[in-house]
Motif scaffolding. Structure first.
Motif, PDB file in Angstrom:
ATOM      1  N   LEU A 137      -3.963  -9.047   2.238  1.00  0.00           N
ATOM      2  CA  LEU A 137      -2.787  -9.054   2.346  1.00  0.00           C
ATOM      3  C   LEU A 137      -1.833 -10.316   2.184  1.00  0.00           C
ATOM      4  O   LEU A 137      -0.870 -10.307   1.363  1.00  0.00           O
ATOM      5  CB  LEU A 137      -2.153  -8.016   3.440  1.00  0.00           C
ATOM      6  CG  LEU A 137      -0.572  -7.818   3.557  1.00  0.00           C
ATOM      7  CD1 LEU A 137      -0.087  -7.078   2.416  1.00  0.00           C
ATOM      8  CD2 LEU A 137      -0.081  -6.944   4.715  1.00  0.00           C
ATOM      9  N   SER A 138      -2.191 -11.182   3.016  1.00  0.00           N
ATOM     10  CA  SER A 138      -1.441 -12.511   3.139  1.00  0.00           C
ATOM     11  C   SER A 138      -1.530 -13.264   1.740  1.00  0.00           C
ATOM     12  O   SER A 138      -0.600 -13.741   1.450  1.00  0.00           O
ATOM     13  CB  SER A 138      -2.060 -13.300   4.251  1.00  0.00           C
ATOM     14  OG  SER A 138      -3.106 -13.853   4.129  1.00  0.00           O
ATOM     15  N   GLN A 141       0.467 -11.386  -1.198  1.00  0.00           N
ATOM     16  CA  GLN A 141       1.934 -11.632  -0.885  1.00  0.00           C
ATOM     17  C   GLN A 141       2.399 -12.995  -1.460  1.00  0.00           C
ATOM     18  O   GLN A 141       3.455 -13.169  -1.731  1.00  0.00           O
ATOM     19  CB  GLN A 141       2.363 -11.178   0.639  1.00  0.00           C
ATOM     20  CG  GLN A 141       2.140  -9.998   1.423  1.00  0.00           C
ATOM     21  CD  GLN A 141       2.396  -9.791   2.658  1.00  0.00           C
ATOM     22  OE1 GLN A 141       2.173 -10.634   3.545  1.00  0.00           O
ATOM     23  NE2 GLN A 141       2.859  -8.814   3.072  1.00  0.00           N
ATOM     24  N   ASP A 144       0.789 -15.426  -7.227  1.00  0.00           N
ATOM     25  CA  ASP A 144       0.892 -14.805  -8.222  1.00  0.00           C
ATOM     26  C   ASP A 144       0.090 -15.224  -9.570  1.00  0.00           C
ATOM     27  O   ASP A 144       0.674 -14.891 -10.535  1.00  0.00           O
ATOM     28  CB  ASP A 144       2.826 -15.052  -8.497  1.00  0.00           C
ATOM     29  CG  ASP A 144       3.278 -14.334  -7.596  1.00  0.00           C
ATOM     30  OD1 ASP A 144       3.447 -13.176  -7.652  1.00  0.00           O
ATOM     31  OD2 ASP A 144       4.382 -15.078  -7.081  1.00  0.00           O
ATOM     32  N   SER A 177       0.034  -1.543   2.897  1.00  0.00           N
ATOM     33  CA  SER A 177       0.618  -2.746   2.454  1.00  0.00           C
ATOM     34  C   SER A 177       0.306  -3.335   1.505  1.00  0.00           C
ATOM     35  O   SER A 177       1.157  -4.025   0.578  1.00  0.00           O
ATOM     36  CB  SER A 177       1.061  -3.600   3.745  1.00  0.00           C
ATOM     37  OG  SER A 177       1.665  -2.860   4.990  1.00  0.00           O
ATOM     38  N   ILE A 178      -0.924  -3.603   1.239  1.00  0.00           N
ATOM     39  CA  ILE A 178      -1.667  -4.240   0.292  1.00  0.00           C
ATOM     40  C   ILE A 178      -1.163  -3.405  -1.171  1.00  0.00           C
ATOM     41  O   ILE A 178      -0.900  -4.020  -2.271  1.00  0.00           O
ATOM     42  CB  ILE A 178      -3.061  -4.032   0.255  1.00  0.00           C
ATOM     43  CG1 ILE A 178      -3.750  -4.980   1.216  1.00  0.00           C
ATOM     44  CG2 ILE A 178      -3.900  -4.444  -1.131  1.00  0.00           C
ATOM     45  CD1 ILE A 178      -5.071  -4.936   1.714  1.00  0.00           C
ATOM     46  N   GLU A 180       1.227  -1.241  -1.917  1.00  0.00           N
ATOM     47  CA  GLU A 180       2.745  -1.470  -2.079  1.00  0.00           C
ATOM     48  C   GLU A 180       2.956  -2.823  -2.700  1.00  0.00           C
ATOM     49  O   GLU A 180       3.935  -3.074  -3.301  1.00  0.00           O
ATOM     50  CB  GLU A 180       3.559  -1.076  -0.455  1.00  0.00           C
ATOM     51  CG  GLU A 180       3.400   0.244  -0.286  1.00  0.00           C
ATOM     52  CD  GLU A 180       3.784   0.565   1.155  1.00  0.00           C
ATOM     53  OE1 GLU A 180       3.960   1.682   1.666  1.00  0.00           O
ATOM     54  OE2 GLU A 180       3.925  -0.520   2.093  1.00  0.00           O
ATOM     55  N   THR A 181       2.437  -3.819  -1.865  1.00  0.00           N
ATOM     56  CA  THR A 181       2.633  -4.994  -2.360  1.00  0.00           C
ATOM     57  C   THR A 181       2.212  -5.343  -4.053  1.00  0.00           C
ATOM     58  O   THR A 181       3.003  -5.813  -4.908  1.00  0.00           O
ATOM     59  CB  THR A 181       1.751  -6.255  -1.721  1.00  0.00           C
ATOM     60  OG1 THR A 181       2.415  -6.006  -0.431  1.00  0.00           O
ATOM     61  CG2 THR A 181       2.313  -7.460  -2.047  1.00  0.00           C
ATOM     62  N   LEU A 182       0.932  -4.822  -4.205  1.00  0.00           N
ATOM     63  CA  LEU A 182       0.620  -4.894  -5.656  1.00  0.00           C
ATOM     64  C   LEU A 182       1.639  -3.916  -6.708  1.00  0.00           C
ATOM     65  O   LEU A 182       2.081  -4.623  -7.721  1.00  0.00           O
ATOM     66  CB  LEU A 182      -0.576  -4.106  -6.007  1.00  0.00           C
ATOM     67  CG  LEU A 182      -2.037  -4.814  -5.168  1.00  0.00           C
ATOM     68  CD1 LEU A 182      -3.235  -3.854  -5.397  1.00  0.00           C
ATOM     69  CD2 LEU A 182      -2.019  -6.230  -5.832  1.00  0.00           C
ATOM     70  N   ARG A 184       4.830  -3.303  -6.024  1.00  0.00           N
ATOM     71  CA  ARG A 184       6.123  -4.183  -6.347  1.00  0.00           C
ATOM     72  C   ARG A 184       5.879  -5.595  -7.277  1.00  0.00           C
ATOM     73  O   ARG A 184       7.085  -5.818  -7.687  1.00  0.00           O
ATOM     74  CB  ARG A 184       6.625  -4.562  -4.496  1.00  0.00           C
ATOM     75  CG  ARG A 184       7.911  -5.388  -4.481  1.00  0.00           C
ATOM     76  CD  ARG A 184       8.027  -5.805  -3.210  1.00  0.00           C
ATOM     77  NE  ARG A 184       7.197  -6.491  -2.618  1.00  0.00           N
ATOM     78  CZ  ARG A 184       6.947  -7.706  -2.390  1.00  0.00           C
ATOM     79  NH1 ARG A 184       7.374  -8.570  -3.297  1.00  0.00           N
ATOM     80  NH2 ARG A 184       5.870  -8.106  -1.826  1.00  0.00           N
ATOM     81  N   LYS A 185       4.912  -6.061  -6.973  1.00  0.00           N
ATOM     82  CA  LYS A 185       4.624  -7.407  -7.789  1.00  0.00           C
ATOM     83  C   LYS A 185       4.336  -6.977  -9.346  1.00  0.00           C
ATOM     84  O   LYS A 185       4.043  -8.071 -10.057  1.00  0.00           O
ATOM     85  CB  LYS A 185       3.916  -8.285  -7.126  1.00  0.00           C
ATOM     86  CG  LYS A 185       4.429  -8.623  -5.841  1.00  0.00           C
ATOM     87  CD  LYS A 185       3.595  -9.688  -5.071  1.00  0.00           C
ATOM     88  CE  LYS A 185       3.448 -11.094  -5.542  1.00  0.00           C
ATOM     89  NZ  LYS A 185       2.629 -12.086  -4.690  1.00  0.00           N
TER      90      LYS A 185
END
Length: 265
Positions: A137-138, A141, A144, A177-178, A180-182, A184-185
Motif C-alpha cells: 500500500l505504501s 500510494q 506512479d 485501501s490497495i 481503492e488506490t489503484l 483512484r490512480k
C-alpha cells in the motif's frame, strides 16, 4: 485464448528460457498478442541478479517484434520491483525506454523476498502477510511508474501454510485501501495465474479480492501467467476466463504504448 501479459525469459535472473520459446508456445496456444515482462529489481540482495540489462533487452525485444510480425503481436514490457527509496530511479526507467506495459510488483519487503523462508523468521504467518500488504500500500500510494500492480497477494505463495489459513477478510482494510488506490490512480490490477501452478487452487489475487475490486468499480484488469518456462504460458487461462466472468468482469485489459485497451473475455 486470452493474451498473456506476464512472461519471463532468460533476460530475467530467474529464467533460462529463450524468448523465442515463450513466443512459440503462445502462438501454439492461439494467442494473438503477448507482453514479455522481464524482472528489474534494483538495489536488492538476492542469490539471483534481478537487474535487467536494458540496453540489450530493448533492441532484442524490438527485433523479436519484427521477426514475429504477422504471427503474433509482441508488446515490450517490464516487471519493476517497487521500492519507495528508489522512486526517482524507477521513474527514470519508466520514461527512458519505449515500454508498452509496466508491471509494478513488490518482491522485497524489508530487504527480504517472501520466496525465501527467512522472510517469515521472527513473525507469524499472519504478521508476514500483513506486513507485505502494508508495504505494498505504501508503495503504490507513493509511486506512479507502473501500469498494473502484479500478483497482489504474492506473499501467500510462499507462506508456511500457503493459503490454508489465508482469508481476505482478515486483511480487508489494507487490501481495500490497495484496491481503492489503484482505482483512484488509474492503475490496473493483475490477475496472475501463477497461484494455480503453485498449488493454491486460486489466482493471485484470490477470487474474493477480484470480486471486491469489481465491486469497488475497478475496470482495468490484466491477465498474466508469470511463466518462466513454456509449459506455464497461458496456464489455466480457460479456467481463469470463467472465473473472471463470475467475478463480474466482461472485459480484460491489454496495453500498447502505456495505454489500456479492452478485450472481451
Amino acid at each position: 485464448m486470452l493474451c498473456d501479459f506476464h512472461l519471463h525469459t532468460d533476460f530475467s535472473g530467474d529464467s533460462h528460457t529463450p524468448a523465442a520459446a515463450q513466443i512459440e508456445k503462445a502462438i501454439s496456444l492461439g494467442m494473438s498478442r503477448i507482453c514479455i515482462t522481464d524482472h528489474h529489481d534494483m538495489e536488492v540482495v538476492s542469490p539471483c541478479d534481478f537487474t535487467l540489462d536494458l540496453p540489450k533487452y530493448i533492441p532484442a525485444m524490438e527485433e523479436l517484434r519484427k521477426k514475429y510480425d504477422g504471427r503474433i503481436r509482441i508488446e515490450i514490457g517490464i516487471e519493476l520491483g517497487l521500492q519507495n527509496h528508489i522512486a526517482s530511479k524507477l521513474m527514470a526507467v519508466s520514461r527512458q525506454y519505449p515500454f508498452d506495459y509496466i508491471i509494478g510488483s513488490c518482491h522485497f519487503i524489508d530487504g527480504l523476498d517472501p520466496y525465501y523462508p527467512e522472510f517469515f523468521h521472527g513473525k507469524t504467518e499472519a504478521e508476514g502477510y500483513s506486513r507485505f500488504f502494508q508495504v505494498t500500500l505504501s508503495r503504490i500510494q507513493a509511486l506512479d511508474c507502473f501500469d498494473a500492480l502484479g500478483h497482489l497477494d504474492y506473499v501467500v505463495r510462499y507462506g508456511p501454510n500457503k493459503n490454508r489459513d489465508y482469508h481476505y477478510q482478515d486483511y480487508k482494510d489494507v487490501i481495500d485501501s490497495i484496491l481503492e488506490t489503484l482505482i483512484r490512480k488509474g492503475k490496473a490490477l493483475e490477475c496472475n495465474t501463477g497461484g494455480f501452478h503453485y498449488g493454491l487452487g486460486h489466482p493471485n489475487p484470490c477470487e474474493e479480492i477480484l470480486c471486491r475490486y469489481r465491486e469497488l468499480g475497478g475496470e482495468l484488469l490484466t491477465v498474466g501467467s508469470d511463466a518462466h518456462t513454456p509449459e506455464y504460458v497461458g496456464f489455466d487461462f480457460k479456467r481463469t476466463k470463467e472465473l473472471l466472468k463470475a467475478c463480474g468482469f466482461s472485459h480484460y485489459t491489454v496495453y500498447h504504448q502505456r495505454k489500456p485497451q479492452f478485450l472481451p473475455l
